[in-house]
Each structure stands twice: as structure tokens, then as C-alpha cells.
Enzyme design. Structure first.
Site, short mmCIF file in Angstrom:
data_model
loop_
_atom_site.label_atom_id
_atom_site.label_comp_id
_atom_site.label_asym_id
_atom_site.label_seq_id
_atom_site.Cartn_x
_atom_site.Cartn_y
_atom_site.Cartn_z
N GLY A 93 -17.10 -5.34 2.12
CA GLY A 93 -17.18 -6.78 2.36
C GLY A 93 -17.44 -7.19 3.80
N ARG A 115 -4.48 4.03 17.36
CA ARG A 115 -5.27 3.39 16.30
C ARG A 115 -4.99 4.10 14.98
NH1 ARG A 115 -7.78 -0.43 14.11
NH2 ARG A 115 -9.76 -1.27 14.85
N LYS A 116 -5.58 3.59 13.90
CA LYS A 116 -5.45 4.26 12.61
C LYS A 116 -5.98 5.69 12.68
CE LYS A 116 -8.21 3.38 9.17
NZ LYS A 116 -9.19 2.80 8.20
N CYS A 163 -14.60 -0.24 4.74
CA CYS A 163 -13.60 0.40 3.88
C CYS A 163 -14.24 0.94 2.60
CB CYS A 163 -12.52 -0.60 3.50
SG CYS A 163 -11.75 -1.40 4.91
N GLY A 164 -15.31 0.31 2.15
CA GLY A 164 -16.00 0.76 0.93
C GLY A 164 -17.06 1.82 1.22
N ARG A 203 0.84 -1.21 0.00
CA ARG A 203 0.00 0.00 0.00
C ARG A 203 0.87 1.24 0.00
NH1 ARG A 203 -4.11 0.72 4.84
NH2 ARG A 203 -5.49 -0.58 3.60
FE1 SRM Z 1 -9.77 -0.32 5.36
C1 SRM Z 1 -8.63 -2.62 7.54
C2 SRM Z 1 -8.63 -2.08 2.79
C3 SRM Z 1 -10.19 2.39 3.36
C4 SRM Z 1 -11.77 1.09 7.74
N1 SRM Z 1 -8.74 -2.04 5.20
C5 SRM Z 1 -8.34 -2.83 6.23
C6 SRM Z 1 -7.41 -3.93 5.75
C7 SRM Z 1 -6.01 -3.43 5.90
C8 SRM Z 1 -7.59 -5.24 6.52
C9 SRM Z 1 -6.60 -6.29 6.12
O1 SRM Z 1 -5.49 -6.32 6.65
O2 SRM Z 1 -6.94 -7.09 5.26
C10 SRM Z 1 -7.88 -4.02 4.27
C11 SRM Z 1 -6.84 -4.48 3.27
C12 SRM Z 1 -7.49 -5.35 2.22
C13 SRM Z 1 -6.71 -5.42 0.96
O3 SRM Z 1 -5.98 -6.40 0.73
O4 SRM Z 1 -6.88 -4.51 0.15
C14 SRM Z 1 -8.44 -2.64 4.04
N2 SRM Z 1 -9.35 0.11 3.46
C15 SRM Z 1 -8.99 -0.79 2.52
C16 SRM Z 1 -9.04 -0.20 1.13
C17 SRM Z 1 -7.99 -0.76 0.19
C18 SRM Z 1 -10.46 -0.42 0.56
C19 SRM Z 1 -10.53 -0.15 -0.93
O5 SRM Z 1 -10.74 -1.14 -1.66
O6 SRM Z 1 -10.36 0.97 -1.36
C20 SRM Z 1 -8.88 1.29 1.49
C21 SRM Z 1 -7.44 1.71 1.58
C22 SRM Z 1 -7.29 3.18 1.82
C23 SRM Z 1 -5.86 3.64 1.74
O7 SRM Z 1 -5.40 3.89 0.62
O8 SRM Z 1 -5.22 3.74 2.80
C24 SRM Z 1 -9.51 1.30 2.88
N3 SRM Z 1 -10.72 1.46 5.55
C25 SRM Z 1 -10.88 2.39 4.56
C26 SRM Z 1 -11.87 3.35 4.94
C27 SRM Z 1 -12.42 4.46 4.05
C28 SRM Z 1 -11.80 5.80 4.22
O9 SRM Z 1 -10.74 5.95 4.82
O10 SRM Z 1 -12.43 6.72 3.73
C29 SRM Z 1 -12.33 2.97 6.20
C30 SRM Z 1 -13.45 3.64 7.02
C31 SRM Z 1 -13.08 4.99 7.49
C32 SRM Z 1 -12.33 4.98 8.78
O11 SRM Z 1 -11.23 4.43 8.83
O12 SRM Z 1 -12.83 5.56 9.74
C33 SRM Z 1 -11.60 1.79 6.56
N4 SRM Z 1 -10.11 -0.67 7.32
C34 SRM Z 1 -11.03 -0.04 8.09
C35 SRM Z 1 -11.10 -0.69 9.37
C36 SRM Z 1 -12.00 -0.28 10.56
C37 SRM Z 1 -11.28 0.74 11.39
C38 SRM Z 1 -11.78 0.83 12.80
O13 SRM Z 1 -11.57 1.88 13.43
O14 SRM Z 1 -12.32 -0.14 13.33
C39 SRM Z 1 -10.19 -1.78 9.31
C40 SRM Z 1 -9.90 -2.80 10.41
C41 SRM Z 1 -8.99 -2.29 11.46
O15 SRM Z 1 -8.33 -1.26 11.31
O16 SRM Z 1 -8.94 -2.96 12.48
C42 SRM Z 1 -9.60 -1.73 8.00
FE1 SF4 Z 2 -13.77 -5.57 5.28
FE2 SF4 Z 2 -12.17 -3.60 4.50
FE3 SF4 Z 2 -11.58 -6.10 3.89
FE4 SF4 Z 2 -13.59 -4.85 2.67
S1 SF4 Z 2 -11.42 -4.35 2.54
S2 SF4 Z 2 -13.65 -6.89 3.46
S3 SF4 Z 2 -14.45 -3.67 4.39
S4 SF4 Z 2 -11.64 -5.17 5.93
#
Ligand code: SRM
Ligand code: SF4
Length: 520
Positions: free
Chosen positions: A446, A186-187, A451-452, A72
Site C-alpha cells: 500500500g 531500527r527494525k 511490507c507486501g 502482532r
Molecule cells: Fe511492515 C511498518 C505491516 C512485513 C517493512 N508494517 C509496518 C506497520 C507496523 C506500520 C503501522 O504501524 O501501521 C504495518 C502495520 C499495518 C497493520 O495494521 O497490519 C506493517 N509489515 C506489515 C505486515 C502485517 C504486512 C502484511 O500484511 O503481511 C507484515 C508483518 C510481518 C510480521 O509478522 O512481523 C510486514 N514490513 C514487512 C516486510 C516484509 C518482510 O519482512 O519480509 C517489510 C520489508 C522488509 C524489511 O523490513 O526490510 C516491511 N513495515 C516495513 C517498513 C519499512 C522499514 C524501513 O526500514 O523503512 C515499515 C515502516 C517503518 O518501520 O518505519 C513497516
Molecule cells: Fe505501507 Fe506496510 Fe501499511 Fe502496507 S502495511 S500500507 S506497505 S506500512
């Protein structure tokens, strides 16, 4: 001081398991071990380094595809040069069928299929070309978003490009890695908006800067109102709330970010992981005390918020199509990339288009699409005839146009359903069957991590499981009512556990009843 029987001892928080491993060894420490990891092979790497700490460098072990990592990046403002895009394309290309990339919902890129043994040489290339993936995962600040048309939009108020870069440099120590901000509770998400539309979902960021004239009148100084605490998580989703602070459009922005991050780092809960985002700290401290702590950290007082922000009612553009820039004779063209998924060939083609027709710049949007800017009027017709512009259409059909999707089960271990392919296929099917008069923004995610961003959509889908005919099946909870732009508001869940195999019928009814769709 000796405690009397009436005094209660301060409550000691039980640290969560992530805090324990961060305390044992900092996430950034693995930076010095990459050569060793490359040599020993991923199977031999300590499990916490492999699945945890490597994320501090943007290297994500994928349980779904062991040995094929996700990388990333950080692309502040979603802007990159054709040179950088070509380097990323070459990296993806070397992995053959495993290699691909995704444009993310934070206008960023993730590369797939990457091998751990190649990381040292990939990082060398990154360093030579000004790319970085540092601190892009885990308890760090994510890619900093900004208007994808900063510096070129006709309705721009503040060009935020330099400020976004300065904030990133402060947080990452110019991409070297910055221990001061690499162990947050946290993030953390930061966004800067500089145009008259809220193009980046500022309300769902931990800190967002919204353009505002200090007195509310356009002859007063232009700066930003600050909002804080927006988040989506499985436990809680909230829009950001006003900090009651206005800041000028200068280095004060960087200082505010530094101060808020410091207050969060030093005071945020490190206990229950589901309650550690910034909004929980604001709740615990109270907004006034939180604001005072930020002022103390800055060593100066903050001006109260401007009475109103400068975002207009005109709505949020998806930037697809041809637009005149503020620079006379130049245009930017938004290309639609279905659910943001691309391959090496596409990336090479985007780099070529940007060089041949523009100034070599490529931009990404939070809708997971691409913009090629700086195309002269005289070159526009030829650009629009190009083969990749037919593939990545400037005018896709109504529902295909608006799909945004998270990664889903193809690569993400948290996923309860497959998202990207399903989102695109359903949109194509329904576009073939229905006339939908206006845009209907659809977001797929998903699992409850969101994240979506299904809560910002007209119709949002969150993966879940349901039972149908006695069998467990992939299903979605449906969200509706999300609004974006000036009057942004989060959507609510309106249906639970709709089996994906029934979705076409359910959506057809929804589109007809709520969005005026008619059969073709
Ligand atoms: Fe996300 C965790 C993908 C935007 C909330 N997110 C993850 C992980 C890293 C989990 C993992 O290790 O598998 C996912 C990686 C999957 C992969 O292989 O791609 C993942 N998040 C994504 C992406 C790629 C979704 C997408 O297809 O676009 C986005 C990457 C953004 C970037 O470039 O950095 C992405 N994630 C978001 C957003 C949207 C936003 O930022 O506008 C959110 C919700 C907003 C927020 O964070 O408040 C989001 N992701 C999460 C969370 C829940 C956070 C929480 O506070 O609980 C997790 C899980 C965690 O952190 O424990 C997570
Ligand atoms: Fe869940 Fe984020 Fe993985 Fe999508 S990319 S399945 S919302 S953790």
C-alpha cells in the site's frame, strides 16, 4: 588529552525523535503499566506510550480504527498448535464484526479489533499457552522465519525448528522481554532456511542462514552460509550480501545472531531514521570491518563461506496442494487463504482440521497461506472433502493463487491505497477472462514501506496517488522482474502512477505480452 587545532572533533549524530523517546523510557517499560492502561482507557494513555511503546509488546494503536488495536504475535517458523489457534480464535471472536486476523508476509498472525482493556487477560492466556507478542514491533527483531515445511519436507537438509526457537529465546529472554535487544537502531529481520529451496525470501532479511556444505561437496559438513543487510524501505531496497562466513548447524547460529545484533545495537546510526537499518552500518564500516567486529563480539573467528550454497535450481514452491512428507504414509496439505485474511470461524475450523486429520499442528507461509501437516494417507480423501478445504482451496485459479498483499488502507495509516480486497478482486476478474499458462506471482503493497514485497514479484504493485481527469485517484507503481529462489533478484519499477481504475486493462495487456496469456 587537549585537542590541537588540526584535530577535528568527532561528529556528534543528531538523534532522531524515536531515539529521544526510547532514551526517556524504554519500550518494554509499558509491560508493567498494562493494568493501569486497561483501567484508565486508551484515550487517557500518554500518546507516546499509546502509539509507540505499546508496539514493544506487539500492541499496535490503529489511527484508522481508534480504540480497536492490532495485536502482532511472534510465531517462530510460522508454526502453532491447534490449541494456540483456538485461543487466538476466541480472542478475535469476542470482538464480533471488528474481530479478524491476517496471516502476514513473515508467516505470522496479527489479530484485529482488540481492546486495550482486555490486554492484561489476553497476555495471561498467552503466558499459560506459550504464545507471545513480545518485541514484535518497532526497533526489535521481527518474527523469525523458516521453511514452513521444516521437519517434514522430503528435500530437507537441516531441520531449523529448534534453532529458530533458540534464536527467538535469546532475543526475547524466553518471551519475558529482553532489554539487551529491545533498543536496536531500527527494525531487524532474521530468517533460517533449511531446505533445498529458498522458501522464505532469505535475501530480503537483515541476517539469513542458507544451507551449505562446508567444502561445497555433499560429503562435507552441512551448515549455513550467512548473508546480511537485506532490506526494503521507502529510501532503499537491497538484497542481502554474503558475510563470507560459514557456520555449523548448531548453537553457533544463535551466537552469530547475538553478535551481529550487538554490533548493530552498539554501532548503528541512530540519526536519520531512513538510514538506520543494518545495511547502512555495513556500508559505513565496510564489510571486512563489520565481519571483524562480529568475530570480536563472538570471541572466535568465523570460517569463510562455503564455495556454494545447497539451494537447487528447482524454484520455490508455494506449498499449495498435497505433498508426501519425508515420514512414510504422511502428507502435508497447503490451503489457499485469499490475501491471508481470516475470521474466528476460519481459525476454529483450521484448528479442528489439524486435530481431526493431523497431529494438531498448523503452519503458515510467507505467501500468507496455511499448511496442515501429518495427515495419514488413509485420512487424505476425507480431509479433501471437508468444507473448509473447499473454501480454502488446494488448487485456486492461476492468478488468485499467487496474490500476496499487505494490510493497506483498511487498517494501516501509511497506506495510499486499499490493497487486499482490490488484489483479490482483480485476480478473480482476470482469471475469469484469461488463460494464463504459468504462475505469475503478484504482490501488492500500500505504500513505499514495501511490507507486501512488490520487488520479489513477477508483477508488483506499490500504492501511490495519481491525477486522472483533474482528480487525485488511487494508483500504483508497477514493478517487474522479481525472482525468487536460488537466483533471487529484486524487481524494478517499470510503470509509474497507473490509476487503479485502469489496472484491469493495463494488466490484461501485460499478461498477454509478457506472460503468454490468451483470452478465454
Ligand atoms: Fe511492515 C511498518 C505491516 C512485513 C517493512 N508494517 C509496518 C506497520 C507496523 C506500520 C503501522 O504501524 O501501521 C504495518 C502495520 C499495518 C497493520 O495494521 O497490519 C506493517 N509489515 C506489515 C505486515 C502485517 C504486512 C502484511 O500484511 O503481511 C507484515 C508483518 C510481518 C510480521 O509478522 O512481523 C510486514 N514490513 C514487512 C516486510 C516484509 C518482510 O519482512 O519480509 C517489510 C520489508 C522488509 C524489511 O523490513 O526490510 C516491511 N513495515 C516495513 C517498513 C519499512 C522499514 C524501513 O526500514 O523503512 C515499515 C515502516 C517503518 O518501520 O518505519 C513497516
Ligand atoms: Fe505501507 Fe506496510 Fe501499511 Fe502496507 S502495511 S500500507 S506497505 S506500512
Amino acid at each position: 588529552m587537549v585537542a590541537t587545532s588540526t584535530e577535528t572533533a568527532p561528529k556528534v549524530e543528531k538523534l532522531n525523535k524515536f531515539e529521544k523517546y526510547k532514551a526517556e523510557k524504554d519500550g518494554l517499560a509499558v509491560k508493567g503499566e498494562l493494568d493501569k492502561f486497561a483501567e484508565m482507557g486508551w484515550e487517557a494513555v500518554d500518546k507516546t506510550d499509546l502509539t509507540g511503546r505499546l508496539k514493544w509488546l506487539g500492541v499496535f494503536y490503529r489511527e484508522v480504527t481508534p480504540g480497536k488495536f492490532m495485536l502482532r504475535l511472534r510465531l517462530p517458523h510460522g508454526i502453532l498448535s491447534s490449541h494456540k489457534m483456538r485461543i487466538l480464535a476466541e480472542i478475535v471472536q469476542q470482538y464480533g464484526d471488528d474481530g479478524c486476523a491476517d496471516i502476514t508476509t513473515r508467516q505470522n498472525l496479527q489479530l484485529r479489533g482488540v481492546r486495550l482493556e482486555d490486554i492484561p487477560s489476553i497476555f495471561e492466556r498467552f503466558e499459560q499457552s506459550g504464545l507471545t507478542s513480545i518485541q514484535s514491533g518497532m526497533d526489535n527483531v521481527r518474527n523469525i522465519t523458516g521453511s514452513p515445511v521444516a521437519g517434514i519436507a522430503a528435500n530437507e537438509l537441516i531441520d531449523t525448528q529448534d534453532l529458530v526457537m533458540k534464536v527467538q529465546d535469546m532475543i526475547t529472554n524466553n518471551s519475558e522481554g529482553n532489554p539487551a535487544f529491545s533498543n536496536l537502531p531500527r527494525k531487524f529481520n532474521i530468517a533460517l532456511e533449511g531446505s533445498r529451496e529458498d522458501s522464505i525470501h532469505s535475501e530480503i532479511n537483515d541476517i539469513a542462514f542458507i544451507p551449505a556444505f562446508q567444502d561445497g561437496e555433499e560429503d562435507s559438513e552441512l551448515g549455513f552460509n550467512v548473508i546480511v543487510g537485506g532490506l526494503f524501505s521507502a529510501r532503499r531496497c537491497d538484497s542481502a550480501i554474503p558475510l563470507n562466513a560459514w557456520v555449523p548447524a548448531d548453537d553457533t547460529v544463535v551466537e552469530v545472531c547475538r553478535a551481529i545484533l550487538s554490533v548493530f545495537r552498539d554501532n548503528g546510526s541512530r540519526g536519520n531514521r531512513q538510514q538506520t537499518r543494518l545495511m547502512w552500518l555495513i556500508d559505513a564500516m565496510g564489510l571486512e570491518s563489520f565481519r571483524a567486529a562480529v568475530e570480536r563480539e563472538m570471541g572466535q573467528s568465523l570460517a569463510p563461506a562455503a564455495p556454494k550454497d545447497a539451494i537447487t535450481d528447482e524454484g520455490k514452491s508455494d506449498h499449495l496442494g498435497v505433498y508426501s512428507q519425508k515420514q512414510p504414509g504422511l502428507n502435508y496439505v497447503g490451503l489457499h487463504v485469499p490475501v491471508g485474511h481470516i475470521y474466528a470461524d476460519d481459525m476454529f475450523e483450521m484448528a479442528r482440521l489439524a486435530e481431526v486429520y493431523g497431529n494438531g499442528e498448523i503452519r503458515l507461509t510467507v505467501e500468507q497461506n496455511v499448511i496442515i501437516p501429518n495427515i495419514p494417507d488413509s485420512r487424505l480423501d476425507a480431509f479433501l472433502q471437508e468444507e473448509p478445504v473447499q473454501k480454502f482451496s488446494i488448487a485456486p485459479s492461476t492468478l488468485v493463487r499467487t496474490q500476496v498483499s499487505c494490510t493497506g488502507s483498511r487498517f494501516c495509516n501509511f497506506a495510499l491505497i486499499e490493497t487486499k480486497q482490490r488484489a483479490h478482486a482483480i485476480a478473480q476478474t482476470l482469471d475469469a477472462q484469461l488463460n494464463v499458462p504459468d504462475s505469475v506471482r503478484m504482490h501488492w503493497t500500500g505504500c513505499p514501506n514495501s511490507c507486501g514485497q512488490p520487488q520479489v514479484a513477477d508483477i508488483g504493485f506499490m500504492g501511490t496517488k495519481a491525477r486522472k481527469d483533474g482528480k487525485a485517484v488511487e494508483a500504483v507503481d508497477i514493478y517487474m522482474g522479481g525472482k525468487v529462489g536460488k537466483h533471487a533478484q529484486l524487481g524494478e519499477r517499470v510503470m509509474k502512477g497507473v490509476p487503479c481504475e485502469d489496472l484491469e486493462g493495463v494488466l490484461t495487456d501485460l499478461l498477454k505480452e509478457k506472460f503468454g496469456a490468451t483470452a478465454k
